[in-house]
Every structure is written in structure tokens, then in C-alpha cells.
Design a protein around this motif. Sequence first.
Motif, short mmCIF file in Angstrom:
data_model
loop_
_atom_site.label_atom_id
_atom_site.label_comp_id
_atom_site.label_asym_id
_atom_site.label_seq_id
_atom_site.Cartn_x
_atom_site.Cartn_y
_atom_site.Cartn_z
N UNK A 455 5.81 5.24 7.30
CA UNK A 455 4.82 4.75 6.35
C UNK A 455 5.37 3.59 5.52
N UNK A 456 6.63 3.69 5.13
CA UNK A 456 7.21 2.75 4.16
C UNK A 456 7.91 1.56 4.81
N UNK A 457 8.25 1.68 6.09
CA UNK A 457 8.99 0.60 6.73
C UNK A 457 8.17 -0.68 6.78
N UNK A 458 8.78 -1.83 6.47
CA UNK A 458 8.06 -3.11 6.54
C UNK A 458 7.56 -3.38 7.96
N UNK A 459 6.53 -4.17 8.03
CA UNK A 459 5.98 -4.52 9.33
C UNK A 459 7.04 -5.22 10.17
N UNK A 590 8.59 10.68 -0.64
CA UNK A 590 9.46 10.37 -1.78
C UNK A 590 10.81 9.85 -1.31
N UNK A 591 11.39 10.49 -0.32
CA UNK A 591 12.70 10.05 0.18
C UNK A 591 12.61 8.67 0.80
N UNK A 592 11.55 8.43 1.55
CA UNK A 592 11.38 7.12 2.17
C UNK A 592 11.22 6.02 1.12
N UNK A 593 10.47 6.31 0.08
CA UNK A 593 10.29 5.31 -0.99
C UNK A 593 11.62 4.96 -1.63
N UNK A 594 12.48 5.95 -1.77
CA UNK A 594 13.82 5.68 -2.34
C UNK A 594 14.66 4.86 -1.37
N UNK A 595 14.63 5.20 -0.11
CA UNK A 595 15.43 4.45 0.87
C UNK A 595 15.04 2.99 0.93
N UNK A 596 13.76 2.69 0.78
CA UNK A 596 13.29 1.31 0.86
C UNK A 596 13.19 0.63 -0.50
N UNK A 597 13.64 1.31 -1.56
CA UNK A 597 13.70 0.68 -2.87
C UNK A 597 12.40 0.61 -3.61
N UNK A 598 11.38 1.29 -3.12
CA UNK A 598 10.11 1.34 -3.86
C UNK A 598 10.24 2.22 -5.10
N UNK A 599 11.20 3.13 -5.06
CA UNK A 599 11.51 4.02 -6.19
C UNK A 599 13.02 3.98 -6.40
N UNK A 600 13.43 3.86 -7.65
CA UNK A 600 14.85 3.89 -7.99
C UNK A 600 15.25 5.34 -8.23
N UNK A 601 16.23 5.89 -7.50
CA UNK A 601 16.59 7.30 -7.69
C UNK A 601 17.07 7.58 -9.10
N UNK A 602 16.64 8.73 -9.63
CA UNK A 602 17.03 9.10 -11.01
C UNK A 602 17.49 10.54 -11.10
N UNK A 603 17.54 11.27 -9.97
CA UNK A 603 17.95 12.67 -10.01
C UNK A 603 19.40 12.83 -10.40
N UNK A 604 19.69 13.93 -11.08
CA UNK A 604 21.05 14.30 -11.47
C UNK A 604 21.30 15.73 -10.99
N UNK A 605 22.52 16.00 -10.57
CA UNK A 605 22.83 17.32 -10.04
C UNK A 605 22.69 18.41 -11.11
N UNK A 606 21.92 19.46 -10.82
CA UNK A 606 21.85 20.61 -11.74
C UNK A 606 22.92 21.64 -11.45
N UNK A 607 23.70 21.39 -10.41
CA UNK A 607 24.80 22.26 -10.00
C UNK A 607 25.95 21.38 -9.53
#
Length: 776
Positions: A455-459, A590-607
Motif C-alpha cells: 500500500x505504501x510503496x511508491x509507484x 502502521x509498520x509500513x508507514x514507519x518504514x517509508x517515513x510517513x510516520x516517525x517512530x516514537x515508541x519506547x520500550x516498556x520492558x
Amino acid sequence: MEKYKMSSVPIEERVQDLLSRMNLQEKVGQLNQRMYGWNAYVRNGDGISLTEAFKQEVAFGAGMGALYGLFRSDPWSGVNYENGITVAESAEAANMVQRYVIENTRLGIPVLLSEECPHGHQALDGTLLSVNLAVGSTWNPALMQQAYAYVAAEIRSRGAHIGLVSALDILQDPRWGRSEECFSEDPHLAARFAEAAVRGMQGAEPGELASPNKVAVVLKHLCAQGAGQGGRNAGPAAIGQRELREIHLPAAKAGMEAGAAGFMAAYNEIDGIPCHANQALLTGILREEWKFDGIVMADGCAIDRLLALTGSHESAAALALSSGVDLSLWDNSFSMLERAVKQGLVSEVQIDQAVSRVLLLKFRLGLFDHPYTEKLRAISVVGRPEFQQINLQVARESAVLLKNEGNLLPFGKAGELRRIAIIGPNADRLYNQLGDYTSVQRNGTGTTVLQGIRMCAPEGVEVVHAWGCGIRDESMAGLNEAVEAAKGADVAVLVIGGSSARQFGGNFDSNGAAIVSEGSPSEMDCGEGVDLADLSLGGIQLQLAEAVAATGTPVVTVIIQGRPHALTDIVQISNAVLCGWYPGMEGGQAIAEILFGQVNPSGKLPVSLPRSAAQLPVYYNQKDPGRPRVYVDMPSAALYPFGYGLSYTTFEYGQVILSENEVSTAALEAGRRITATATVKNAGERDGAETVQLYIQARESGITRRIAELKAFRKIELPPDEQRTVTFSIGLEELGIWNREMRFAAEPCRVVIQIGGSSRNTVSAELIITGDNLPT
């Protein structure tokens, strides 16, 4: 009209009036929840009818306290779209159950319908969130409160009243199969999400329980199940009162203060006392110390396990009831309570106490005045587009970027990449990213990682897929195809990890726990009943990763997991690593959007992520031994520490400034609070979100303290080159301890206040707590 039927009468009076009219059989009936809800109905063509077994159960107790899992769907229940209750039929089915109970009993007491919702409603068409470990990775309780509100609306619209919510288990041993149900290894972080769950599902005020969008929350499990010895499910917790108070009770207390309607007791024992028989916990702390007035529900079949202590069902029931359990779950023992009273093992006064709590909840939910659910309402509530967007945002914020060598991520624009190879057992199997306690899904529901990337990959970017291998299966049959796919690609995305996906035809215990024995063909390596000794990835996944890396193609590894696996070897051979936990229905997008830079990852480890199972325990907040903690054969430190997570931008922290550097114990006891301030700057070139974390490190307080203790956090968003001053307020709640006399109080000590982006990367200032009196 009887007083209990009059809506104008205060609830407490209605409860007492009804209780005074009940005989012992009716009272015992209100304390029982013996039936699996999927056995209460049967599908006849296009219709649903009640079973004789259900009618006999109502007759047994001259009513019914609660019915579990009317809408549950999964391989254990055997419920699917051919034999289960769809959204459109939900209200009709719930009303059919309710009407029969009301119209075929002397007093017409409505029945509670309780449903599993550890990460969304476990029902046909129920919206499933990311699992709790992923939720903890968001460090965003406000977002989760919104999500839980949608979960409650879905459950109530279908006619159910209670949501059973996993929220209290603290993850101390990742070998435990139920690791995915924990928010964190940290009590403060877990407590904030327990609050969010209660406030989202019940509302902020007690009166909201009667709303058509709210349900009563029963938080589970009370408590210390995450400390089971050896990481074995329901294993004994070898902890004392201090560990109980400091680590395992804060989330429960926060949930209670937020208004939780109930708690579910845990399977484990603490210092020789099973939780279902622990009067000091269920009555002493919960009711007498905390003043909790809600219900305590048993876990499935747990009261029957007390036969090892008592020798008879009647004695087991009496022990659990007198300890503080109000409502059973599937056990035989509570059905013997009438006999237990007649044998003198328990008094009817004790029965009345439990019954009054169950009735009180039914009145608070408004069931006596409005017992039925509006037909077809669920169609407009379940699966709302706005809930899908919230669910997607949760998945986005839950992904944790662990490694990004050479800034391989995010992927470049079209032209920079021509072909991407997507490889691995978790690339295109939706159930492997949903976790345990998952309902049967319609075809076309959700998005896998492969689908998200397409879905997220450029043409113009070609996406090829190779399965590679299984989760636990050791077949090498897919390796050559995976290697060839990697050779012809500009980058390989390796999607590996674990799975809690149950299979129809699998083996299950009487309480629903999966039975996966050594040598079993099941691909399930996580979930209830699936504990591991070795935290390495299963099957030949490491060999797959090595073979793909050997091609020379850059490797991005996406770990879809339900527990912290030992990833040392995987990290070394990967150019970038993204941890997705079980990200839920929207996780692939969500993972694809992060891989392609549409979303900047912000998660932090809870463990904390271990290097090896041989390191355990590796959680960050261990006691400080006052000397180096070392192994000869490997580092003692976690592979990745608690609170860690990278971004596509960078953040810089200024020095910590305290409003005062010295404060007395008396001042703290009187309510004095200290502010700790630090500036945070986005020093990169992209918008980003950072979770600012405040820890304390205390010494010289009369007891051994932890290496670090999270006390506050705040998630902020910053554009490039902008900075913000973040201020935390800390007082007795954050600085007090359970002292030598096991009293929570401020004690003289030295405290290092640390602020930073993880537990290992902070700036600090010292605060001295003196024993002086308040100044005159």
C-alpha cells in the motif's frame, strides 16, 4: 411495588431490600458464574435459541449471577461465523438471555454478561487493539483512554456489561507466555495504563456505568502473576511484602482509585498462600486498607484448585469466600456454598456480604431499570471508522525503532529503491500479529506487513514476497526461495518473531489455556499456557536471517513478538531493527508507514530486552546491591534498556533544575512538592515525538533501593530546531518509601533526580531529603 424495583430509591436501600427477600438458594445463585456462555445458545438456521443446559443453570441458582463469554469467539470456544453471534444478532441474543432469567425466576434479578477484552472485545467482528506490551510502548495513556472508550461502547452496544481487562501483571520474566498481557515491567507505567483503561471504559464518574456506552471493568490479575518462578504460568511468586507493595500493587491501587468495578484474583500463590485464599490481600489490603467496595471475581476454575488445601469443594468455597472472593468462574466449589453454610463452614452473613456487592454492581449498571439492549444499535457502534483510526494510531506509536545503522530507514523516494523483498513467517499472516485472546476474523479484515508495504510503496517499486520458514517449524524448504528474493532486491525486510495464534483442533485446558507440549506441531510460541525456557527465536528463523544477510543485501528486521525475545544475533546481522510486538489489526499499515517515513517512530520500550534467557532477571528496576553486577561470559546489562527507542530525528536534553535542592520529610508529609525542569530540543530535521522520562535513584534511606525508579513521564511533539521546557512535580507519592516498619512515608536520604529519553541516558541533579522539622 417492592422497594428494590423503584428507581427513585437510593441504590444501597434497593440492595438491602432485595437481599432481605432472597433465600439461600437465590443468594448462592448470584455468586455463581459456572457456565461457558457459548453453551447457553445454539444456532438453528438463521435463528438463535437458548439451550436446555442454560435453562437448567438458571434453575440451579433460581437466577444467575453472571454469564461469561456469550459472545466469545476463538478455537477454544469453537465459535466462528457459522455458529456464533454476529453484530446484528447481538442485542437479540443478549435480550433473550436476560428476558429468560428475569421472567423465569421469582425475584427477576438480571444477569451480568461478562466478556473478555484484554486488547479489544473477543467477539465476532470485535475491534482488536495492539496487545498490552505494544500499548505500553506508546507511553501515551491519553490515547489509550480514547481507545478503551471505543472498546466499552462496542461491548455495551451488544448487550454485555463487564469487560475483563488485563492490566495488573508486571512483566518480570519474559519466559512467561502471558508476557503480551503486561503493560510493562514498571509499576508506574503500568498504573497509568490501568487508570486509562478504567476511565475509558467506565467513565470518570460512578454514575456513568449505566450509560449505553460504558461497561464495568474487572482488572486482572490480583496479583504478582508476572513474578511466577521460572516464567511458568501460575507459578508461585517468591516475593515479600515490600516487593508486593512496591512493584505489584501500584497498578491495582491506581485502577481502584480510578473507579474499577472489580478485580479478578490471580492463579499464583504468594509466600505459600494462593491469591484466591489470601485474606490479607483480598480483604485486608483491598477492602479494609483501600476501602474498595466492588466485586472480586475468581479466575477460571481457580477455586477448585484450593482442594489441595482443603480436601473438599465445600471447604474450598468457604475458604475463597471468607478470604474475599465474591463471584466464581466455571468452578464447582462455589455451587456448594449452600451446603457449606449448612455444614457451618461459612456463615450466611458472609454470603450476604458477597451477594450485596454483586447486586450493587447490577444496580450501578442500571440493569434493574433498563435490562434490555436496543436492537441493531451495535451495527452503528462496532467497527466505527473513527475507532479504526485510533487503533491505527496506537499501532503507529507502539512500534519501537531499536537500530538504524547508516540511517537506512526510512526508505527513500521512488527511484532510490526498485525492488523490496519481504521475507519471513510474520510477513503475511494476520493472526500472527493479533496475539492471544483473539476472535475469529472475517476474510479481508486487517492489514499484514506485506499488504501495508504494498500500500505504501511508491509507484514503480516492485515488492516480492517469500515465506522463508515457520515460527517453530524447522523445515528448510523455504530458504532457497528467500535467498533468491533477497539477492534480487535493493533491501530485504525480514518479518520474523513469534505467534500466539491458536488453531482450531488444538488442545486446551479447562480454563482455556493452550496446551502446547514439547514436539507439538503447533506454531504457537506465546500466549496463555505457552511458556518458554529459551528466549531465542524459534525454529530456523536465525538461520533464515543469516542466509538473507549473507547475500549482502541490506536487511531491515521487523520483529513481531508477544514477549521480549533474546535478539542479540538478529541485531548484529541486521542494518535496522523495528520491534512491533503484536501490533493488531492495523499493525501492517502502521509498520509500513514507519518504514517509508510517513510516520516517525516514537515508541519506547516498556520492558528491557535481554541478551539471553541466562541473564534473567534483566528488568531495569532491580535492587541495587551496592557493588558491580557482572557475569564472566556476557554483559549483565540488557541488550536494550527500559525506556529506549530511536526516532528519525534526535533530541538533546539540557540540565535538570530543581525548585529546591533540599526538603524535609515533614514538609513532604505535609504536601510539599518539588519541581524538576529540563529543556528538550529537537536537534534533527524532522518533526518528532519524544517521551521525557523522570527517574529517581535513592540511597541512604535505611533500606535497599532500586537501581532506578520511574516516577513520571510526558510525551511531547517537537518540530525541528524547537525546544520545550518540561516540568515535573514530585512529592510524597514519588519520594516516599515503604520503610522498615512497612509504613509508607518520607525518609531522610539522598535522591538523584534523572531526566532523559531512556533509563540509561539521562541528565541529573541531587535532592537531599532531611529529617528536620518544618521551619517555624
